[in-house]
Design an enzyme around this catalytic site. Structure first.
Site, PDB file in Angstrom:
ATOM      1  N   ASP A   1      39.384  38.509  40.304  1.00 24.41           N
ATOM      2  CA  ASP A   1      37.992  38.938  40.312  1.00 24.41           C
ATOM      3  C   ASP A   1      37.356  38.331  39.054  1.00 24.41           C
ATOM      4  OD1 ASP A   1      35.557  40.069  40.795  1.00 24.41           O
ATOM      5  OD2 ASP A   1      36.328  42.082  41.172  1.00 24.41           O
TER       6      ASP A   1
HETATM    7  C1  BGC Z   1      32.973  41.642  41.933  1.00 14.95           C
HETATM    8  C2  BGC Z   1      33.431  40.762  43.066  1.00 14.95           C
HETATM    9  C3  BGC Z   1      32.536  39.546  43.157  1.00 14.95           C
HETATM   10  C4  BGC Z   1      32.573  38.826  41.833  1.00 14.95           C
HETATM   11  C5  BGC Z   1      31.717  37.571  41.795  1.00 14.95           C
HETATM   12  C6  BGC Z   1      32.792  40.894  40.623  1.00 14.95           C
HETATM   13  O1  BGC Z   1      32.122  41.684  39.685  1.00 14.95           O
HETATM   14  O2  BGC Z   1      33.896  42.695  41.738  1.00 14.95           O
HETATM   15  O3  BGC Z   1      33.417  41.477  44.269  1.00 14.95           O
HETATM   16  O4  BGC Z   1      32.934  38.727  44.207  1.00 14.95           O
HETATM   17  O5  BGC Z   1      32.091  39.701  40.815  1.00 14.95           O
HETATM   18  O6  BGC Z   1      30.374  37.894  41.786  1.00 14.95           O
END
Ligand code: BGC
Length: 835
Positions: A233
């Site tokens: 993530d």
């Molecule tokens: C989220 C993800 C997301 C990523 C990119 C993170 O804060 O948990 O679900 O895909 O950011 O934006």
């Protein structure tokens, strides 16, 4: 495991430094290219219900703008359709938009289990039930990937809360881990075959998910046969080398090269076997190869960024808007319909007053990284005005975010008192539910509840239309003539709501989660998101209806509940261990569709075992003309008669006589049949055999809200880690910024500044920006440098840590000198011949 043999030739041409460089982003959304070998940079983008391709500043909070894209209903909404085909069509539309924009990886679906109704990201997830979540996710993945774009099943795993999401240790027993939290991912991975999986920020039983070899290697790859790439993530990398060894290939976003150097050092120092690095690189090369054809078939060269004015996917938008409207229509849930108040007849004489701010300013999606810039928005108010209903007027009635306005309420009452029917639009506002923040309570804002009371007192039928991505307490449920739940229905939701209210669409959605009467009824209510360091999943497998049905607690609306303008009869149920067949008849006079649910009841009604009373093991949605009958055949899920054996760490079939129930909700069983199950090759001795000998009786009775620390420690078979970080002591890289709270000096000031800025931004009417301050508090210090896109280096972070640890001036000096050193290094890099 990456197919090293297949990519051997390319691997042999890459230097160690180049291989390491492929293991992290080059920017917020792109990987690094190796031009000399023709390895392209690939583009990743959110997200689950619409493409969020950013052309300017990158962020994962939905702050900077992105290209216009179709905003479909969020996962919580689509799940209410229980319609796997629909999910595939929506996935396919998203895949098409992504392919047209040169996006190779679409960061969705999100399929974490809704453990608690207050979880801030519930709107982005499907269900409290893993079969429903996993099946819908698999369809979505197939749809996306049919366009040659990789989907990303996220967030793996046990990402049950937003509070301290980047540091929290989710403590969960083996049964619950496999039967509840991993099962949806198992289905999504085995049936959907995603090309990527995103690891979650949190720890699982002591180890960061991204470094958890048990999860990423043993379970994901070996057991489930995952052959794709694991991406972190955003900012979720902790120990880069441990992540690689566990099975993560790609760290996102850019880490300024810092972690690439760590990889090179680790290989040189033999802390990392180069063969492991080769495997991970092979996984990235495979992803590039899989997504390559779509880049040539599409309209754009790979990774190119289009101008905001004319997105390359624009040609798709009209058709996709229609799909967004249809998807919302199939997902809306009719919760109540007393005296057949609905549908309202267009062209009829009834004067309809529209009240409630959400009619004029709809809430149609959540906030955070999934925020889509919609191509258009249909407001319920406009769709109602176009529907042929006699709309006598509109009044917002209350202010967003709960502030009192007697004037608004008075004007609404005046309008309503002269109507024959009142349509009251209530909901959760933008600040109430968002990524990074768990809700504080399960109520609607006081000013909305007060207005509702005054409207009910008029004695005119009130139809409540709800907006929001997660359950709210509905104290007025018995007073409303009807309740329609739109959830977060995407850009076409306003049209779909008008269609349902007027009967152009016969609602057929059913709740993918239980609606408790009050928050206190939820088994994890007392402890949810409270502790600093750990989140004990003491309720184990008793999540959602598995708990409510086990202890027989009344709920406002059960899992699977939803009404229709017609009625259905269930008959001729025949069940085998593999499937059930039954006939569904539309006994009303309008066309409609029924979500048929199959539950399996455990032997002996599970009263004497550590087992839910009944569990969803199959479902289908069937569309029927008035009077039409159809036989449906519903397969039973793979583990329909199994429990996960904690000691053996495997599924075990439990022999016995089972009831297969065909139901309209978990509490509306319409037909039942018995099947005899014989034990498999490796049977469990009995239903409780998977439980440790020290099992507390609460896990048998289901009264898990009473489970003590000792009970839970007995269940997980080891002492519980401390729920709190050591008091006092120095703040380290592992601590989150929120832990500066209550400390003196600069640390306390830092907390105060961030915390206060939220209040200021809220007062300025900027809820999305206000939410980011809460999110910022959750970031661990280690990620500050990693997520600053090169602005802050590790030595600068050391300075910051000195500052928050009471050595302010030493810290400032360190920060300053590290900043100057970095600046000099950059200059030297830009002008290598200087000096
Ligand atoms: C989220 C993800 C997301 C990523 C990119 C993170 O804060 O948990 O679900 O895909 O950011 O934006």
């Amino acid at each position: 495991m990456g197919d090293v043999a297949k990519h051997r030739e390319l691997l042999s041409k890459l230097t160690r430094e180049e291989k390491a460089s492929l293991m992290s982003g080059g920017s917020y959304w792109q990987t690094k290219p190796i031009a000399r070998l023709g390895i392209p940079s690939i583009l990743l983008a959110d997200g689950p219900h619409g493409l969020r391709k950013q052309t300017g500043g990158g962020d994962h909070l939905g702050v900077n703008r992105s290209l216009p894209a179709t905003c479909f209903p969020t996962a919580a909404t689509l799940a209410n359709s229980w319609d796997a085909d629909l999910l595939e069509r929506v996935g396919s539309a998203l895949g098409a938009e992504a392919a047209a924009e040169g996006v190779r990886v679409l960061l969705g679906p999100g399929l974490n289990i809704k453990r608690n109704p207050l979880a801030g990201r519930n709107f982005e997830y499907f269900s409290e039930d893993p079969l429903l979540a996993g099946t819908l996710a698999a369809s979505f993945i197939r749809g996306v990937q049919s366009h040659g774009v990789a989907a990303s099943a996220k967030h793996f795993a046990v990402n049950s809360q937003e509070t301290r999401r980047m540091t929290i240790d989710e403590i969960v027993d083996e049964r619950a881990l496999h039967e509840i939290y991993l099962e949806g991912f198992r289905i999504a991975v085995t049936a959907g075959k995603p090309w990527t999986v995103m690891s979650s920020y949190n720890r699982v039983n002591g180890t960061y998910a991204n470094e958890h070899r048990g999860l990423l290697h043993e379970i994901l790859r070996r057991r489930w046969g995952f052959d794709g790439l694991v991406v972190t993530d955003w900012g979720g990398n902790n120990d880069r080398v441990a992540g690689l060894i566990a099975g993560n290939a790609l760290e996102m976003p850019a880490a300024g090269g810092e972690t690439d150097r760590e990889i090179v050092r680790a290989v040189a120092g033999a802390a990392l076997d180069e063969a492991v690095l080769d495997e991970r690189v092979a996984e990235l090369l495979e992803l590039i190869e899989r997504t390559e054809p779509a880049q040539h078939a599409g309209t754009l060269p790979e990774g190119s960024i289009t101008a905001e004015a004319a997105p390359a996917s624009a040609g798709l938008h009209d058709a996709h808007h229609e799909l967004a409207v249809a998807a919302a229509g199939r997902s809306i849930v009719l919760l109540e319909n007393r005296l057949r108040t609905l549908p309202l007849a267009p062209g009829g004489p009834a004067r309809v007053a529209v009240v409630g701010d959400f009619a004029g300013t709809p809430r149609y999606q959540g906030a955070g990284s999934s925020l889509v810039n919609p191509t258009r928005i249909v407001r319920p108010l406009d769709a109602l005005r176009d529907s042929g209903l006699h709309i006598s007027g509109y009044e917002p009635g209350f202010s967003r975010r709960g502030s009192q306005s007697r004037g608004r309420a008075r004007r609404a009452l005046r309008l309503a008192s002269e109507a024959d029917v009142i349509l009251l639009f209530l909901g959760l506002d933008e600040a109430a539910e968002a990524e990074g923040i768990d809700r504080e309570h399960m109520r609607l804002a006081d000013n909305q509840l007060a207005l509702a009371d005054e409207l009910f007192a008029l004695g005119i039928p009130v139809v409540v239309v709800l907006a929001g991505g997660a359950p709210v307490e509905l104290p007025f449920a018995d007073q409303a003539a009807a309740i329609v739940h739109g959830y977060l229905p995407g850009q076409g939701g306003g049209q779909a709501i008008a269609d349902v209210l007027t009967g152009r669409v016969n609602p057929g959605g059913k709740l993918a989660e239980s609606y408790p009467v009050r928050y206190a009824d939820v088994p994890s209510a007392a402890s949810y998101a409270q502790a600093e360091a750990t989140a004990e999943h003491r309720e184990s497998i008793y999540v959602g209806y598995r708990y409510f049905d086990k202890v027989g607690l009344p709920v406002r609306y059960p899992f699977g509940h939803g009404l229709s303008y017609t009625s259905f009869e269930y008959s001729d149920l025949v069940a085998t261990p593999e499937h059930a067949r039954l006939t569904i008849t539309n006994t009303g006079d309008v066309a409609g569709s029924e979500v048929v649910q199959l539950y399996v009841e455990a032997p002996g009604l599970a009263e004497h075992a550590f087992r839910a009373v009944r569990e969803l093991r199959g479902f289908c949605r069937v569309d029927l003309a008035p009077g039409e009958s159809r036989e449906v055949r519903i397969p039973l899920a793979e583990h329909a008669f199994d429990v996960f054996h904690g000691t053996d760490r495997d599924w075990r079939r439990v022999a016995g006589s089972y009831t297969i129930q065909a139901a309209a909700s978990s509490r509306d069983i319409r037909a039942a049949a018995t099947v005899e199950i014989v034990a498999g090759d490796r049977p469990a001795r009995d239903a409780a055999a998977s439980a440790p000998t020290t099992l507390s009786p609460h896990y048998v009775s289901g009264r898990v809200e009473l489970a003590s620390s000792d009970d839970f420690a007995g269940l997980i078979g080891r002492p519980l880690p401390s729920p709190d970080w050591p008091v006092g002591g120095r703040l380290t890289r592992e601590h989150s910024i929120a832990q500066t709270r209550g400390r003196g000096g600069f640390a306390g000031l830092l907390y105060f500044a961030i915390d206060r800025s939220r209040a200021v931004l809220l007062a300025l009417g900027r809820p999305l920006q206000a939410n980011t301050t809460r999110y910022a508090l959750e970031i661990p210090f280690r990620s500050v440098a990693r997520m600053s896109n090169g602005l802050m280096t590790e030595p600068m972070l050391d300075g910051l840590l000195l500052m928050v640890n009471g050595e302010f001036f030493r810290g400032v000096r360190k920060l300053w000198s590290a900043w100057r050193a970095e600046r000099a290094a950059r200059r030297a890099h830009r002008n290598p011949t200087d000096g």
